[in-house]
Enzyme design. Structure first.
Site, PDB file in Angstrom:
ATOM      1  CE  LYS A 302       4.434 -10.939  12.701  1.00 20.56           C
ATOM      2  NZ  LYS A 302       3.111 -11.344  12.971  1.00 20.56           N
ATOM      3  CE  LYS A 314      -2.621  -9.265   8.362  1.00 20.48           C
ATOM      4  NZ  LYS A 314      -2.938 -10.231   9.309  1.00 20.48           N
ATOM      5  CG  ASP A 325       2.230  -8.139  12.553  1.00 19.23           C
ATOM      6  OD1 ASP A 325       2.034  -8.626  13.573  1.00 19.23           O
ATOM      7  OD2 ASP A 325       2.449  -8.672  11.091  1.00 19.23           O
ATOM      8  CG  ASP A 384      -2.023 -12.875   6.957  1.00 21.42           C
ATOM      9  OD1 ASP A 384      -1.349 -12.106   6.891  1.00 21.42           O
ATOM     10  OD2 ASP A 384      -3.421 -12.764   7.411  1.00 21.42           O
ATOM     11  NE  ARG A 388       3.259 -19.116  11.360  1.00 19.15           N
ATOM     12  CZ  ARG A 388       1.960 -19.761  11.730  1.00 19.15           C
ATOM     13  NH1 ARG A 388       1.665 -21.234  11.554  1.00 19.15           N
ATOM     14  NH2 ARG A 388       0.935 -18.913  12.278  1.00 19.15           N
TER      15      ARG A 388
END
Length: 537
Positions: A302, A314, A325, A384, A388
Site C-alpha cells: 500500500k 480524519k 501510510d 478513509d 483496500r
C-alpha cells in the site's frame, strides 16, 4: 498541478554503519592498541538463581585483566542488573604515568561499555546491540565480544546482535541545520571472536536486513511536502536500476487506459497524480544459464503518500503520522532490493500502487460505485478506507498478469488491527496453513512478530453490496472485526492464488525509541519478508 516550491533534498538508500569480524579475544587482540578504537564493549548477565552476583563473561574477564580493574564490582556499584538493553559506559581517566606504559591500561581505549545481555536469546541480544548503538554515538570504532561468548547461539546470536546495533543506529534525516556529529552512530563495529563463513554470512544478513529497514524508514519518514507518488516512483526507479532490476512505471494516462479504477479514484482529489510501479528481480541461473525460478513471489505494498481521509476526513491528530501510510509500498520495494542483494533463487516482484488521498472538487464520495481493474464494481462507504481500494486494483492486476506462485500484500490498513494486537505484532491472514506457519516463524526469527488471524467465513456478507459486486466497508456494525472484513475484501481480488495479507498498522509506527525500534516509521515487515524468502523452498 505540480507543487510550486522546490522540496528539500532527502537522501534515500543510505548505507548503514560498517560491521566487521575479527578473530581472537580481547586478551590477545592487537586491535585494542590500534589508533581509532574508541570503546570496548563487554557483556554482563543477571545473577544466577542461587547467587547474588552479576555474571561476567569471558570478554568481561579479558577486559578486566587488560585494564587491571574489577568490572563486575563496578557494574554492581553502578546498579546494573544484566537485563538485556542495559548499557553503562565507564570512562577511565588518564593518570600520570599512563603515557609511559607504567599502568595496565596505557595505550588502551578509555571507554569500557558494560552491556546487559539477559539470558542471551536472539531477542535479548538484539536489544543488547541496540543499547550499545545508543551508548557509542559519535565514536569511530567499537570492539565487542557480546555476541561471540562461549555458549552463545553461534551465527543467529551474531546476526541478532548486529541487527539490533544497526537498527538502533538509525536517525531520521534532519531537514535544515545538520545534526551534531555526536548524534551519528559509531563508524564501525568490530565483533571480536570466532571467524568463519557462517558467522560472516550472519553479519552479511544482518547488514542486508538493516539496510532494507533503513530504506523503509527513510521513505516513510520523508515529509509529504516532498514525497508525492511521482517522487516515490522516481526514487524506486533509481534504486531499482542501480541494482540492475527491471522497473516499469504507469502514470495517470496508462492507469486510465488499463482500468485501474481504485487507484485513480483515491488519487482524484489530489493535485499529485497517482502511479503504479513494478520492480522485478530475476535470479541468475547456475553458471550463467537460464534463471532458476523456483518460485515467483509478488509483494504488493500500500502506497498512500499522504492520507487526509478524503471527504471522510480524519481528525487533525490522526493526520499527523499519515506521511507513513505508504510504509507497505516501502516494504515491498525494500524486499525486492534485499532479495537481489542476497542473490536469492526466487523471482521477486514488488508492486507499488501509489496515490495521495486528498479532497477536492474531483474527490470520490461515499455512495459512489467504482469499477476496479478487471471489472469488479465496488460501493464506497468511507473514503478513509482507501488502502483496500488501491490494493484491490494491484492484487487483481498481479493475479492476472504476473502469474505469481505466492501473492503477499503488506499495508498499514486498519486501526482495528492496532486495537486488537497493539504496537508490536502485525496481523497475518493467509489462505494456506504452510504459508502462515512460515511467515510466523520468519517473524519470530527477525524480531518482527505477526499473529495469525482468521478469515471468518461468516463475515463474508459484510463485503457484499446491493448496488455493486462488493462493498468495501461493512454497512452493519454487528460484524465488528474491521481488520478481518478488510482482509476478506482483499481476498476477493487474489483469485485462487496462495495469498497472505500483513496488516502492519500497529507496528509500522512508533511514538518513541525503544530497543531496536526508532521513533517514527519503524520499517516493520522488511526483515520478516526477507527472512521468509531466504527460507522459502
Amino acid at each position: 498541478m505540480a507543487r510550486s516550491l522546490t522540496p528539500p533534498a532527502v537522501r534515500i538508500g543510505r548505507a548503514v554503519p560498517a560491521v566487521g569480524l575479527a578473530a581472537g579475544s580481547l586478551a590477545t587482540s592487537g586491535l585494542l592498541l590500534e589508533a581509532g578504537v574508541d570503546a570496548v564493549a563487554v557483556p554482563v548477565a543477571p545473577a544466577a538463581p542461587d547467587d547474588t552476583d552479576l555474571q561476567p563473561r569471558r570478554g568481561t574477564a579479558d577486559a578486566a585483566a587488560r585494564y587491571g580493574i574489577d568490572l563486575a564490582e563496578l557494574a554492581e556499584r553502578a546498579g546494573l542488573t544484566g537485563t538485556a538493553g542495559e548499557a553503562w559506559t565507564l570512562l577511565l581517566p588518564r593518570p600520570v604515568g599512563s603515557a609511559t606504559g607504567d599502568l595496565p591500561w596505557a595505550g588502551l581505549p578509555r571507554r569500557l561499555v558494560l552491556v546487559g545481555v539477559g539470558d542471551g536469546t536472539p531477542d535479548e541480544l538484539r536489544r543488547a546491540g541496540a543499547a550499545l548503538a545508543r551508548a557509542t554515538r559519535g565514536l569511530r570504532r567499537v570492539l565487542t565480544t557480546v555476541a561471540t561468548e562461549p555458549g552463545a547461539d553461534g551465527p543467529p546470536a551474531v546476526r541478532a546482535f548486529a541487527e539490533g546495533y544497526l537498527l538502533a543506529a538509525y536517525r531520521v534525516q534532519r531537514i535544515g541545520a545538520p545534526a551534531s556529529p555526536k548524534e551519528a552512530p559509531a563508524e564501525e563495529l568490530v565483533v571480536v571472536g570466532r571467524e568463519g563463513v557462517r558467522v560472516q554470512a550472519a553479519l552479511d544478513e544482518a547488514v542486508r536486513g538493516a539496510t532494507a529497514t533503513w530504506l523503509v524508514r527513510d521513505l516513510a519518514n520523508t515529509p509529504s511536502s516532498t514525497k508525492d507518488p511521482a517522487w516515490v516512483a522516481d526514487r524506486a526507479s533509481e534504486l531499482a536500476r542501480a541494482a540492475g532490476l527491471r522497473v516499469e512505471v504507469l502514470g495517470p494516462r496508462e492507469l486510465e487506459t488499463q482500468g485501474f479504477g481504485g487507484i485513480l479514484a483515491v488519487g482524484r482529489g489530489s493535485a499529485s497524480t497517482p502511479r503504479l510501479v513494478t520492480v522485478t528481480y530475476d535470479p541468475a541461473g547456475p553458471a550463467g544459464g537460464p534463471a532458476r525460478r523456483a518460485q515467483h513471489v509478488v509483494v504488493v505494498g500500500k502506497g498512500i503518500t499522504y492520507d487526509t481521509g478524503g471527504l471522510s476526513i480524519k481528525p487533525r491528530e490522526a493526520m499527523v503520522p499519515m506521511k507513513t501510510d505508504m510504509a507497505g509500498a516501502a516494504v515491498a520495494l525494500a524486499t525486492v532490493l534485499g532479495a537481489a542483494a542476497a542473490e536469492l533463487p526466487h523471482r521477486v516482484t514488488a508492486v507499488l500502487p501509489l496515490a495521495e488521498n486528498h479532497f477536492g472538487a474531483a474527490s470520490y464520495r461515499p455512495g459512489d460505485v467504482l469499477r476496479m481493474w478487471g471489472g469488479r464494481t465496488v460501493e464506497i462507504a468511507n473514503t478513509d478506507a482507501e488502502g483496500r481500494l488501491v490494493l484491490g486494483d494491484a492484487l487483481a492486476w498481479a493475479d492476472a498478469t504476473l502469474d505469481p506462485d505466492v501473492l503477499v500484500d503488506v499495508a498499514t490498513l486498519t486501526g482495528a488491527a492496532s486495537l486488537g494486537l497493539g504496537k508490536q505484532h502485525g496481523a497475518l491472514y493467509a489462505t494456506d496453513a504452510r504459508l502462515t506457519a512460515a511467515l510466523e516463524a520468519a517473524g519470530a526469527e527477525s524480531g518482527e512478530p505477526v499473529w495469525p488471524m482468521p478469515l471468518v467465513e461468516d463475515y463474508a456478507d459484510a463485503v457484499r453490496s446491493t448496488v455493486a459486486d462488493l462493498r468495501h466497508v461493512p454497512q452493519d456494525a454487528k460484524y465488528g472485526g474491521g481488520s478481518i472484513t478488510a482482509a476478506l475484501f482483499l481476498r476477493e481480488f487474489v483469485g485462487a492464488r496462495t495469498w497472505a495479507h500483513l496488516d502492519i498498522a500497529g507496528p509500522a509506527r512508533s511514538t518513541a525509541d525503544k530497543h531496536e525500534v526508532t521513533e517514527g516509521a519503524t520499517g516493520f515487515g522488511a526483515r520478516l519478508l526477507l527472512r521468509w524468502l531466504a527460507a522459502l523452498r
